[in-house]
Write an enzyme that holds these catalytic residues in place. Structure first.
Site, PDB file in Angstrom:
ATOM      1  N   ASN A  10      38.589  61.927 -17.675  1.00  0.00           N
ATOM      2  CA  ASN A  10      38.942  61.223 -18.393  1.00  0.00           C
ATOM      3  C   ASN A  10      40.415  61.023 -17.772  1.00  0.00           C
ATOM      4  O   ASN A  10      42.029  61.768 -18.658  1.00  0.00           O
ATOM      5  CB  ASN A  10      39.236  60.682 -19.744  1.00  0.00           C
ATOM      6  CG  ASN A  10      40.293  59.869 -20.256  1.00  0.00           C
ATOM      7  OD1 ASN A  10      40.708  59.178 -19.868  1.00  0.00           O
ATOM      8  ND2 ASN A  10      40.308  59.905 -21.542  1.00  0.00           N
ATOM      9  N   LYS A  12      43.207  58.910 -18.621  1.00  0.00           N
ATOM     10  CA  LYS A  12      44.308  58.441 -19.625  1.00  0.00           C
ATOM     11  C   LYS A  12      45.051  57.390 -18.664  1.00  0.00           C
ATOM     12  O   LYS A  12      44.971  56.856 -18.125  1.00  0.00           O
ATOM     13  CB  LYS A  12      44.589  59.782 -20.270  1.00  0.00           C
ATOM     14  CG  LYS A  12      44.242  60.119 -20.872  1.00  0.00           C
ATOM     15  CD  LYS A  12      43.862  61.814 -22.325  1.00  0.00           C
ATOM     16  CE  LYS A  12      43.303  62.438 -22.392  1.00  0.00           C
ATOM     17  NZ  LYS A  12      43.015  63.514 -23.966  1.00  0.00           N
ATOM     18  N   HIS A  93      37.577  56.675 -28.068  1.00  0.00           N
ATOM     19  CA  HIS A  93      38.641  57.938 -27.999  1.00  0.00           C
ATOM     20  C   HIS A  93      39.716  58.312 -29.301  1.00  0.00           C
ATOM     21  O   HIS A  93      40.285  57.412 -29.532  1.00  0.00           O
ATOM     22  CB  HIS A  93      39.373  57.952 -26.978  1.00  0.00           C
ATOM     23  CG  HIS A  93      39.971  59.294 -26.148  1.00  0.00           C
ATOM     24  ND1 HIS A  93      40.768  59.621 -26.395  1.00  0.00           N
ATOM     25  CD2 HIS A  93      39.352  60.274 -25.177  1.00  0.00           C
ATOM     26  CE1 HIS A  93      40.852  60.287 -26.137  1.00  0.00           C
ATOM     27  NE2 HIS A  93      40.004  61.613 -25.798  1.00  0.00           N
ATOM     28  N   GLU A  95      42.523  59.326 -28.501  1.00  0.00           N
ATOM     29  CA  GLU A  95      43.920  58.497 -29.107  1.00  0.00           C
ATOM     30  C   GLU A  95      44.188  57.297 -28.971  1.00  0.00           C
ATOM     31  O   GLU A  95      44.811  56.136 -29.524  1.00  0.00           O
ATOM     32  CB  GLU A  95      44.053  58.198 -27.848  1.00  0.00           C
ATOM     33  CG  GLU A  95      44.397  60.455 -27.369  1.00  0.00           C
ATOM     34  CD  GLU A  95      44.387  60.459 -26.094  1.00  0.00           C
ATOM     35  OE1 GLU A  95      44.029  59.846 -25.291  1.00  0.00           O
ATOM     36  OE2 GLU A  95      44.524  61.857 -26.010  1.00  0.00           O
ATOM     37  N   GLU A 168      34.686  65.625 -29.426  1.00  0.00           N
ATOM     38  CA  GLU A 168      36.667  65.448 -29.021  1.00  0.00           C
ATOM     39  C   GLU A 168      36.112  66.045 -30.813  1.00  0.00           C
ATOM     40  O   GLU A 168      37.641  64.576 -30.553  1.00  0.00           O
ATOM     41  CB  GLU A 168      36.923  64.778 -28.289  1.00  0.00           C
ATOM     42  CG  GLU A 168      35.746  64.315 -27.313  1.00  0.00           C
ATOM     43  CD  GLU A 168      37.323  64.194 -25.807  1.00  0.00           C
ATOM     44  OE1 GLU A 168      37.091  63.952 -24.871  1.00  0.00           O
ATOM     45  OE2 GLU A 168      37.999  62.561 -26.288  1.00  0.00           O
ATOM     46  N   GLY A 174      43.744  68.142 -25.297  1.00  0.00           N
ATOM     47  CA  GLY A 174      45.259  68.475 -24.728  1.00  0.00           C
ATOM     48  C   GLY A 174      46.307  69.824 -25.359  1.00  0.00           C
ATOM     49  O   GLY A 174      47.099  69.753 -25.439  1.00  0.00           O
ATOM     50  N   SER A 213      40.045  70.278 -24.264  1.00  0.00           N
ATOM     51  CA  SER A 213      40.937  71.287 -22.766  1.00  0.00           C
ATOM     52  C   SER A 213      39.543  72.512 -22.521  1.00  0.00           C
ATOM     53  O   SER A 213      39.490  73.295 -22.512  1.00  0.00           O
ATOM     54  CB  SER A 213      41.547  72.239 -24.463  1.00  0.00           C
ATOM     55  OG  SER A 213      42.624  71.953 -24.804  1.00  0.00           O
TER      56      SER A 213
HETATM   57  P1  13P Z   1      42.202  67.395 -22.820  1.00  0.00           P
HETATM   58  O1  13P Z   1      40.929  68.335 -22.170  1.00  0.00           O
HETATM   59  O2  13P Z   1      43.244  67.049 -21.901  1.00  0.00           O
HETATM   60  O3  13P Z   1      42.064  68.179 -23.616  1.00  0.00           O
HETATM   61  O4  13P Z   1      41.520  65.988 -23.310  1.00  0.00           O
HETATM   62  C1  13P Z   1      40.652  65.653 -23.770  1.00  0.00           C
HETATM   63  C2  13P Z   1      39.579  63.999 -23.501  1.00  0.00           C
HETATM   64  O5  13P Z   1      40.440  63.766 -24.473  1.00  0.00           O
HETATM   65  C3  13P Z   1      39.150  63.285 -22.803  1.00  0.00           C
HETATM   66  O6  13P Z   1      38.757  62.309 -22.993  1.00  0.00           O
END
Ligand code: 13P
Length: 255
Positions: A10, A12, A93, A95, A168, A174, A213
């Protein structure tokens, strides 16, 4: 380890056309691991170009609108994603849930719209640190699964593998703070029970991915964990170097 793990990057809100070189390198490497299903979800702006340039990996969106078209400025429909070469979409997601206030019901509607348009779908769920510390992780995530998965009717005619769930934990995204394998196993088992309750025997076709992560170092341990059907990778999917190491970990002992 899952027989056919699904490793999804992803991107983002990262990536301009210069980053298509990374996608090409990921695509070339993915072709060496046929038992691993690999995909990238770049920003909308790169989907068309990326889909034109890759052949071994899937390309998807990071969100879609629940309606097929209409007066929704700035939004993209599932049919539009399909039209520009996407084969799946991520919905719900954390976010999006946080930044755009998306509810379980909206996410379910998006997932059903995506399936109706012919896309695969990855539905994301996950608890916050506050919810985990309060002992509510399973309850919160269970309610998200119940509320945001497409209905049994919506998946009745689909090939297995079209619907995935990504667990997640928000506090692991992150942050570099990856969930303990034991916790991942427990959460995936709880999610699996909910999926079985919703879909009966068709639940077997639904993989549960872990996200938060994931990197080259921890991927093997997570992917070997009971109930983990793949990974949804953020930061470590942005370069071929780090993402291919995760694909290789998923492909180890299989190809
Ligand atoms: P990270 O791997 O950067 O922690 O992000 C995970 C994520 O949100 C994937 O959708």
């Amino acid at each position: 380890m899952h027989a056919n793990p699904y490793i999804v990057g992803n991107w983002k809100m990262n990536g301009t056309r210069a980053m298509l070189a990374e996608a090409r390198a990921i695509d070339r490497a993915a072709a060496r691991y046929p038992a691993v299903q690999v995909a990238l979800a770049p920003p909308f702006t790169l989907i068309h170009a990326m889909a034109d340039e890759v052949s071994a990996i899937g390309v998807g969106g990071q969100d879609c609108h629940a309606q097929p078209k209409g007066a929704h400025t700035g939004d993209i429909s599932a049919a539009m994603l399909l039209d520009c070469g996407a084969d799946f979409v991520i919905v719900g997601h954390s976010e999006r849930r946080k930044d755009h206030g998306e509810s379980d019901a909206e996410i379910k509607a998006k997932a059903e719209a995506a399936l109706a348009a012919g896309l695969g779908v990855i539905v994301c769920v996950g608890e916050t640190l506050e919810q985990r510390d309060a002992g509510k992780a399973e309850k919160v995530v269970g309610a998200q699964v119940d509320g945001s998965l497409p209905s049994a009717e919506a998946i009745a005619e689909l090939a297995p593998g079209k619907v995935s769930v990504a667990y997640e934990p928000v506090w692991a995204i992150g942050t570099g703070r990856v969930a303990e394998v034991a916790d991942v196993i427990a959460m995936h088992a709880a999610i699996r029970l909910r999926i079985e309750a919703a879909y009966g025997e068709r639940a077997d076709g639904v993989r549960i991915l872990y996200g938060g992560s994931v990197n080259a170092e921890n991927a093997s341990g997570l992917l070997e964990a009971e109930g983990v059907g793949g990974a949804l990778v953020g930061g470590a999917s942005l370069t071929a170097e780090s993402f291919v190491a995760i694909i290789a970990a998923a492909g180890a002992e299989r190809d």
